[in-house]
Design an enzyme around this catalytic site. Structure first.
Site, PDB file in Angstrom:
ATOM      1  N   ASP A 175       1.391  -1.062   0.293  1.00 19.04           N
ATOM      2  CA  ASP A 175      -0.109  -0.351   0.007  1.00 19.04           C
ATOM      3  C   ASP A 175       1.284   1.061   0.178  1.00 19.04           C
ATOM      4  O   ASP A 175       2.191   0.974   0.568  1.00 19.04           O
ATOM      5  CB  ASP A 175      -1.258  -0.008   1.086  1.00 19.04           C
ATOM      6  CG  ASP A 175      -2.195   0.990   1.000  1.00 19.04           C
ATOM      7  OD1 ASP A 175      -2.386   1.837   0.709  1.00 19.04           O
ATOM      8  OD2 ASP A 175      -3.205   0.626   1.380  1.00 19.04           O
ATOM      9  N   CYS A 205      -7.040  -2.027  -3.579  1.00 18.86           N
ATOM     10  CA  CYS A 205      -6.787  -0.231  -3.663  1.00 18.86           C
ATOM     11  C   CYS A 205      -7.817   0.675  -4.892  1.00 18.86           C
ATOM     12  O   CYS A 205      -8.876  -0.606  -5.664  1.00 18.86           O
ATOM     13  CB  CYS A 205      -5.714   0.336  -4.053  1.00 18.86           C
ATOM     14  SG  CYS A 205      -5.147  -1.141  -5.967  1.00 18.86           S
ATOM     15  N   PRO A 206      -8.473   1.694  -4.795  1.00 15.83           N
ATOM     16  CA  PRO A 206      -9.031   2.573  -5.525  1.00 15.83           C
ATOM     17  C   PRO A 206      -8.946   2.670  -7.238  1.00 15.83           C
ATOM     18  O   PRO A 206      -7.186   2.474  -7.120  1.00 15.83           O
ATOM     19  CB  PRO A 206      -9.392   4.141  -4.819  1.00 15.83           C
ATOM     20  CG  PRO A 206      -7.771   4.200  -3.751  1.00 15.83           C
ATOM     21  CD  PRO A 206      -7.715   2.701  -4.229  1.00 15.83           C
ATOM     22  N   THR A 232     -12.050  -7.724  -6.499  1.00 20.24           N
ATOM     23  CA  THR A 232     -13.311  -6.975  -6.289  1.00 20.24           C
ATOM     24  C   THR A 232     -13.540  -5.607  -5.981  1.00 20.24           C
ATOM     25  O   THR A 232     -14.256  -5.556  -5.797  1.00 20.24           O
ATOM     26  CB  THR A 232     -13.814  -7.676  -4.486  1.00 20.24           C
ATOM     27  OG1 THR A 232     -12.548  -7.099  -3.800  1.00 20.24           O
ATOM     28  CG2 THR A 232     -13.944  -9.375  -5.221  1.00 20.24           C
ATOM     29  N   SER A 233     -12.283  -4.721  -6.581  1.00 18.69           N
ATOM     30  CA  SER A 233     -12.718  -3.475  -6.941  1.00 18.69           C
ATOM     31  C   SER A 233     -12.739  -2.658  -7.896  1.00 18.69           C
ATOM     32  O   SER A 233     -14.033  -2.216  -7.744  1.00 18.69           O
ATOM     33  CB  SER A 233     -10.805  -3.100  -6.025  1.00 18.69           C
ATOM     34  OG  SER A 233     -10.204  -2.998  -5.078  1.00 18.69           O
ATOM     35  N   ARG A 234     -11.911  -2.919  -9.283  1.00 17.97           N
ATOM     36  CA  ARG A 234     -12.375  -2.635  -9.518  1.00 17.97           C
ATOM     37  C   ARG A 234     -11.837  -3.102 -10.884  1.00 17.97           C
ATOM     38  O   ARG A 234     -10.867  -3.014 -10.833  1.00 17.97           O
ATOM     39  CB  ARG A 234     -12.050  -0.374 -10.370  1.00 17.97           C
ATOM     40  CG  ARG A 234     -13.029   0.160  -9.483  1.00 17.97           C
ATOM     41  CD  ARG A 234     -14.293   0.597  -9.136  1.00 17.97           C
ATOM     42  NE  ARG A 234     -15.238   0.969  -8.463  1.00 17.97           N
ATOM     43  CZ  ARG A 234     -15.750   0.904  -7.401  1.00 17.97           C
ATOM     44  NH1 ARG A 234     -16.351  -0.303  -7.287  1.00 17.97           N
ATOM     45  NH2 ARG A 234     -16.337   1.180  -6.922  1.00 17.97           N
ATOM     46  N   ASP A 258     -14.674  -9.698  -9.700  1.00 22.41           N
ATOM     47  CA  ASP A 258     -16.169  -9.512  -9.397  1.00 22.41           C
ATOM     48  C   ASP A 258     -16.556  -8.154  -9.885  1.00 22.41           C
ATOM     49  O   ASP A 258     -17.674  -7.598 -10.480  1.00 22.41           O
ATOM     50  CB  ASP A 258     -16.369  -9.025  -7.829  1.00 22.41           C
ATOM     51  CG  ASP A 258     -17.562  -8.749  -7.202  1.00 22.41           C
ATOM     52  OD1 ASP A 258     -18.852  -9.335  -7.699  1.00 22.41           O
ATOM     53  OD2 ASP A 258     -18.252  -8.087  -6.445  1.00 22.41           O
ATOM     54  N   HIS A 295     -20.324  -7.703  -9.767  1.00 15.76           N
ATOM     55  CA  HIS A 295     -20.095  -7.131  -8.722  1.00 15.76           C
ATOM     56  C   HIS A 295     -21.469  -7.211  -7.577  1.00 15.76           C
ATOM     57  O   HIS A 295     -22.376  -6.011  -7.240  1.00 15.76           O
ATOM     58  CB  HIS A 295     -20.729  -5.050  -9.359  1.00 15.76           C
ATOM     59  CG  HIS A 295     -19.737  -4.158  -9.116  1.00 15.76           C
ATOM     60  ND1 HIS A 295     -19.335  -3.679  -9.582  1.00 15.76           N
ATOM     61  CD2 HIS A 295     -19.187  -4.574  -7.007  1.00 15.76           C
ATOM     62  CE1 HIS A 295     -18.508  -2.321  -8.837  1.00 15.76           C
ATOM     63  NE2 HIS A 295     -18.853  -2.645  -7.059  1.00 15.76           N
TER      64      HIS A 295
HETATM   65  P1  NAI Z   1      -9.649   2.219   0.907  1.00 17.05           P
HETATM   66  O1  NAI Z   1     -10.104   3.781   0.664  1.00 17.05           O
HETATM   67  O2  NAI Z   1     -10.661   2.113   2.813  1.00 17.05           O
HETATM   68  O3  NAI Z   1      -8.677   1.476   1.164  1.00 17.05           O
HETATM   69  C1  NAI Z   1      -8.182   1.377   0.003  1.00 17.05           C
HETATM   70  C2  NAI Z   1      -6.856   1.652  -0.173  1.00 17.05           C
HETATM   71  O4  NAI Z   1      -5.882   1.823  -1.318  1.00 17.05           O
HETATM   72  C3  NAI Z   1      -6.001   3.113   0.487  1.00 17.05           C
HETATM   73  O5  NAI Z   1      -4.903   2.039   2.418  1.00 17.05           O
HETATM   74  C4  NAI Z   1      -5.416   3.539  -0.352  1.00 17.05           C
HETATM   75  O6  NAI Z   1      -3.613   3.787   0.326  1.00 17.05           O
HETATM   76  C5  NAI Z   1      -4.886   2.063  -1.138  1.00 17.05           C
HETATM   77  N1  NAI Z   1      -3.675   2.619  -2.743  1.00 17.05           N
HETATM   78  C6  NAI Z   1      -3.976   3.693  -2.933  1.00 17.05           C
HETATM   79  N2  NAI Z   1      -3.387   3.767  -3.914  1.00 17.05           N
HETATM   80  C7  NAI Z   1      -2.509   2.570  -4.101  1.00 17.05           C
HETATM   81  C8  NAI Z   1      -1.425   2.310  -4.702  1.00 17.05           C
HETATM   82  N3  NAI Z   1      -1.366   2.331  -5.914  1.00 17.05           N
HETATM   83  N4  NAI Z   1      -1.268   0.553  -4.056  1.00 17.05           N
HETATM   84  C9  NAI Z   1      -1.795  -0.051  -3.416  1.00 17.05           C
HETATM   85  N5  NAI Z   1      -2.622   0.753  -2.026  1.00 17.05           N
HETATM   86  C10 NAI Z   1      -2.810   1.780  -2.799  1.00 17.05           C
HETATM   87  O7  NAI Z   1     -10.979   1.897   0.222  1.00 17.05           O
HETATM   88  P2  NAI Z   1     -12.360   0.658   0.486  1.00 17.05           P
HETATM   89  O8  NAI Z   1     -13.668   0.848   1.141  1.00 17.05           O
HETATM   90  O9  NAI Z   1     -11.628  -0.582   1.024  1.00 17.05           O
HETATM   91  O10 NAI Z   1     -12.201  -0.210  -0.336  1.00 17.05           O
HETATM   92  C11 NAI Z   1     -11.597  -0.257  -1.671  1.00 17.05           C
HETATM   93  C12 NAI Z   1     -11.900  -0.529  -3.292  1.00 17.05           C
HETATM   94  O11 NAI Z   1     -13.090  -1.587  -3.349  1.00 17.05           O
HETATM   95  C13 NAI Z   1     -12.981   0.527  -3.570  1.00 17.05           C
HETATM   96  O12 NAI Z   1     -12.428   1.901  -4.508  1.00 17.05           O
HETATM   97  C14 NAI Z   1     -13.475   0.184  -4.639  1.00 17.05           C
HETATM   98  O13 NAI Z   1     -12.912   0.170  -5.904  1.00 17.05           O
HETATM   99  C15 NAI Z   1     -14.131  -1.152  -4.004  1.00 17.05           C
HETATM  100  N6  NAI Z   1     -15.011  -1.879  -4.185  1.00 17.05           N
HETATM  101  C16 NAI Z   1     -15.957  -3.212  -4.392  1.00 17.05           C
HETATM  102  C17 NAI Z   1     -17.122  -2.922  -3.416  1.00 17.05           C
HETATM  103  C18 NAI Z   1     -17.785  -4.767  -4.746  1.00 17.05           C
HETATM  104  O14 NAI Z   1     -18.949  -4.252  -4.044  1.00 17.05           O
HETATM  105  N7  NAI Z   1     -17.337  -5.442  -5.189  1.00 17.05           N
HETATM  106  C19 NAI Z   1     -18.380  -2.471  -3.060  1.00 17.05           C
HETATM  107  C20 NAI Z   1     -17.583  -1.062  -2.272  1.00 17.05           C
HETATM  108  C21 NAI Z   1     -15.474  -0.724  -2.752  1.00 17.05           C
END
Ligand code: NAI
Length: 329
Positions: A175, A205-206, A232-234, A258, A295
């Protein structure tokens, strides 16, 4: 305050209507169309729109919302990569989201995908239904004492680290910021080390400019042969063409997705042969070791309830002119 709710599904309607009784100042009108430049004008006369990951909240949509005097975009999701934040600021449209409504919901789905692909559960299910009780093609490997590599250790990634730790795995993570709450169970390493040492890699990660296509043929080649890969992210964190090449090179024991790049293009709603022929998602599905879900990581009772409550609290903060930690800037 009047909210126009786009892309309404029956479960959205149920959870929001149930929660709305606690917010007497708010009314919601629900429509099935998703938000995009063609449907933005429907928000005429509304104070706010409620949108989702699939919505197009780009410059054109925001311009029309501004013309219709809409002051608030309520994203009923954690991600907001589909919102043009610069334009929103220019038009003075406030954007709010629902961060971390249920990290465990997504992390549990990620481990479900990892286990299902490792142990070929989708294949086993179909075989047994066809009265085929043989074990051919079903061999997996133990997660116990293997290495889990978690990319992104925010709310969902941290939940995934805790789950993998509970499985008796060694957990390493990459991270840009370290999560201090994980210090007893996670070792932070470089991305290259994570790729080289992990038996299970899971993305949390986002999607941003810096993470777009972070999984490509170069990063795939650095992975161990026989790795399980989960996203499961994007979808656009992964360059799908390269993932397909990696699968052809037998890099992966299993792939569980996902999310996928074509998600917003309704590939499977419009099932014309021509679209399916050119669809990278359809090509991915042709491989026996790939499992794709639509998703649904967020899709639990607890998460839907939390989304409705937080979205309506966001709307209430807007009505009362309060700043919020859920403002996206
Ligand atoms: P969060 O904001 O709590 O965590 C994201 C982490 O990624 C942070 O610790 C950040 O520092 C890190 N990050 C940023 N740039 C990075 C990089 N270049 N390399 C490595 N890590 C990096 O977000 P959260 O809530 O954990 O969600 C993560 C992702 O999950 C969301 O952005 C969304 O895309 C996805 N998501 C998917 C869902 C689904 O139904 N499949 C539902 C909710 C979120």
């Amino acid at each position: 305050m009047k909210i126009l709710f786009y892309d309404t599904k029956s479960y959205d309607y149920d959870s929001f209507q149930y929660t709305l009784t606690d917010f007497p100042e708010i009314t919601i009108e629900y429509i099935k169309s998703d938000l995009d430049p063609r449907t933005a004008a429907l928000a005429d006369g509304f104070d706010a729109v409620c949108a989702f990951v699939s919505s197009d909240v780009g410059a054109d949509t925001l311009r029309i919302l501004h013309e219709k005097k809409v002051g608030l975009v309520l994203m009923r999701c954690a991600g907001f990569n589909n919102v043009d934040l610069e334009k929103a600021k220019e038009y003075d449209i406030r954007v709010m989201c629902v961060p971390g409504y249920s990290p465990e919901a997504v992390a549990e789905h990620a481990i479900a995908l990892a286990l299902a692909s490792n142990r070929r559960l989708y294949k086993a299910y179909n075989k047994v239904r066809e009265n085929d009780f043989s074990l051919s093609g079903l061999m997996g490997f133990n997660f116990y004492q293997k290495t889990a590599g978690i990319i992104g250790t925010g709310k969902i990634g941290a939940a995934m680290c805790r789950i993998c730790h509970g499985f008796g795995m060694r957990v390493i993570a990459y991270d840009v910021y370290e999560n201090a709450s994980l210090k007893d169970i996670v070792t932070y390493v470089s991305l290259d080390q994570l790729l080289a040492e992990s038996d299970l890699i899971s993305l949390h990660c986002p999607l941003m400019d810096s993470t777009y296509h972070m999984i490509n043929i170069d990063t795939i080649q650095k992975m161990k042969d026989g790795v399980i890969f989960v996203n499961t992210s994007r979808g656009a964190l992964v360059k799908t063409e390269d993932l397909i090449e990696g699968i052809r090179l037998h890099k992966f024991a299993g792939v569980g997705l996902d999310v996928y790049e074509e998600e917003t293009q309704n590939v499977f709603e419009d099932r014309s042969d021509e679209i399916l022929e050119h669809s990278t998602t359809a090509r991915l599905l042709s491989f026996p070791n790939v499992m794709i879900t639509s998703h649904q990581g967020f899709f639990t009772r607890e998460a839907l309830e939390a989304i409705a409550v937080t979205t309506l609290k966001n709307a209430q903060d807007y009505v009362e002119g309060r700043e919020s930690k859920n403002d996206v800037k």
